[in-house]
Enzyme design. Sequence first.
Site, PDB file in Angstrom:
ATOM      1  N   ASN A  26       0.134 -13.784  25.700  1.00 38.50           N
ATOM      2  CA  ASN A  26       0.701 -12.411  26.022  1.00 38.50           C
ATOM      3  C   ASN A  26      -0.401 -11.343  25.646  1.00 38.50           C
ATOM      4  O   ASN A  26      -0.171 -10.197  26.197  1.00 38.50           O
ATOM      5  CB  ASN A  26       1.690 -12.181  24.727  1.00 38.50           C
ATOM      6  CG  ASN A  26       2.958 -13.256  25.028  1.00 38.50           C
ATOM      7  OD1 ASN A  26       2.891 -13.987  25.996  1.00 38.50           O
ATOM      8  ND2 ASN A  26       4.035 -13.197  24.232  1.00 38.50           N
TER       9      ASN A  26
ATOM     10  N   LYS B 232       2.951  -8.177  21.883  1.00 42.39           N
ATOM     11  CA  LYS B 232       3.510  -7.007  23.165  1.00 42.39           C
ATOM     12  C   LYS B 232       2.619  -5.816  22.535  1.00 42.39           C
ATOM     13  O   LYS B 232       2.517  -4.874  23.375  1.00 42.39           O
ATOM     14  CB  LYS B 232       4.738  -7.102  22.942  1.00 42.39           C
ATOM     15  CG  LYS B 232       5.323  -8.445  23.827  1.00 42.39           C
ATOM     16  CD  LYS B 232       4.627  -8.666  25.161  1.00 42.39           C
ATOM     17  CE  LYS B 232       5.345  -9.694  26.053  1.00 42.39           C
ATOM     18  NZ  LYS B 232       4.864  -9.735  27.376  1.00 42.39           N
TER      19      LYS B 232
END
Lengths: 237, 237
Positions: B96, B144
Amino acid sequence: AGLGGIGLDTSREIVKSGPKNLVILDRIENPTAIAELKAINPKVTVTFYPYDVTVSVAETTKLLKTIFASLKTIDLLINGAGILDDYQIERTIAVNFTGTVNTTTAIMEFWAKRKGGPGGVIANICSVTGFNSIYQVPVYSASKAAALSFTNSLARLAPITGVTAYSINPGITRTPLVHKFNSWLDVEPRVAELLLEHPTQTTLECAQNFVKAIEANKNGAIWKLDLGRLDAIEWTK
Amino acid sequence: AGLGGIGLDTSREIVKSGPKNLVILDRIENPTAIAELKAINPKVTVTFYPYDVTVSVAETTKLLKTIFASLKTIDLLINGAGILDDYQIERTIAVNFTGTVNTTTAIMEFWAKRKGGPGGVIANICSVTGFNSIYQVPVYSASKAAALSFTNSLARLAPITGVTAYSINPGITRTPLVHKFNSWLDVEPRVAELLLEHPTQTTLECAQNFVKAIEANKNGAIWKLDLGRLDAIEWTK
């Protein structure tokens, strides 16, 4: 706690504030610094263990077993390892973000309420760049944004885990870390110079405010330690 | 672009919008999906290369050399690989966050203005959890937050690099990703269930808004794609 730029001054201030024990975990042993810390307040037992935050959770757990066995309880964990060098993408992420997550994950086995643990407190050293990035070091800034987000989540998990958490976010502090460092892909070769043209604070100012934040012991606080000030800031989205 | 939950629907919408080429990079080849994309709009040349975002910058550079040699120019890179599983700390961070950084770092060699490149556009799929975490998955949310911070820095570097960037931040979207996933240390075994009790959006709604964001092509935009809406949000600190 560690023995880096902000770390050593913070350790000095912590020893002055007089806990029963201070355990220093750092990659490199510095016997002179440890001796100095012991001399500041002979009532505090200062011990050192070599520790690299990039090891696995399992290895950290092993080290923590040794420490918990010798101390019985630990009240506060400070995650403070950090590097600033955007040439080293993987290492920046491993030290500044994954290291904090893994060390926290490991200590949960000893602290978590659900496992019959006594709870605890985590102080994560993040950075003002977590919410106000230095865009010439986008990897460093992002790793700090991650550490900050993780810490905020930890605080919200406190009712489940019994472990509270807050973040310590220093602004530009005159440490060896900021004296010279690499920007991402050399987008700004003069980044360290430019940064130090801004107003800064000393490591002592930062360390004294750090101890105040520890004493305030406020779950979920986002402490900004900049220009010699200590402010709890609000997270807005 | 990829072939995951939001990825496949986005690829469908992109093909409909009619670029000259669409290159799909994903870990696993899906010939049925590729054939379907080709059939939607025969004027678009759809190609596939296997790619794992956790490889080194050097390996990504090698793959990009092949792609640039066959296409001459690439206008837009979408970084969309993502996993949601807080049992897997290292992998979550590698896919991510590090994956987005490394793929971006690699393409800079071909695009950067300072190297005589033509510039380009980067769309990073982040998540609303980057600014509004799901605290039961603190590692995912933090990864994130990192990808979002990195993207915001990229946008500010555009005058130097010639490469613009914006973030695509989907809210809860009904993909296989959110159907079942692990919380950190099992702090909330019912996390997927609880999440899906909230209002959600379909992958199609998300994909259509994604294409609108691509068409808007706004450097520095933080696009929130939630509940079937597309909104540019402001970053405040």
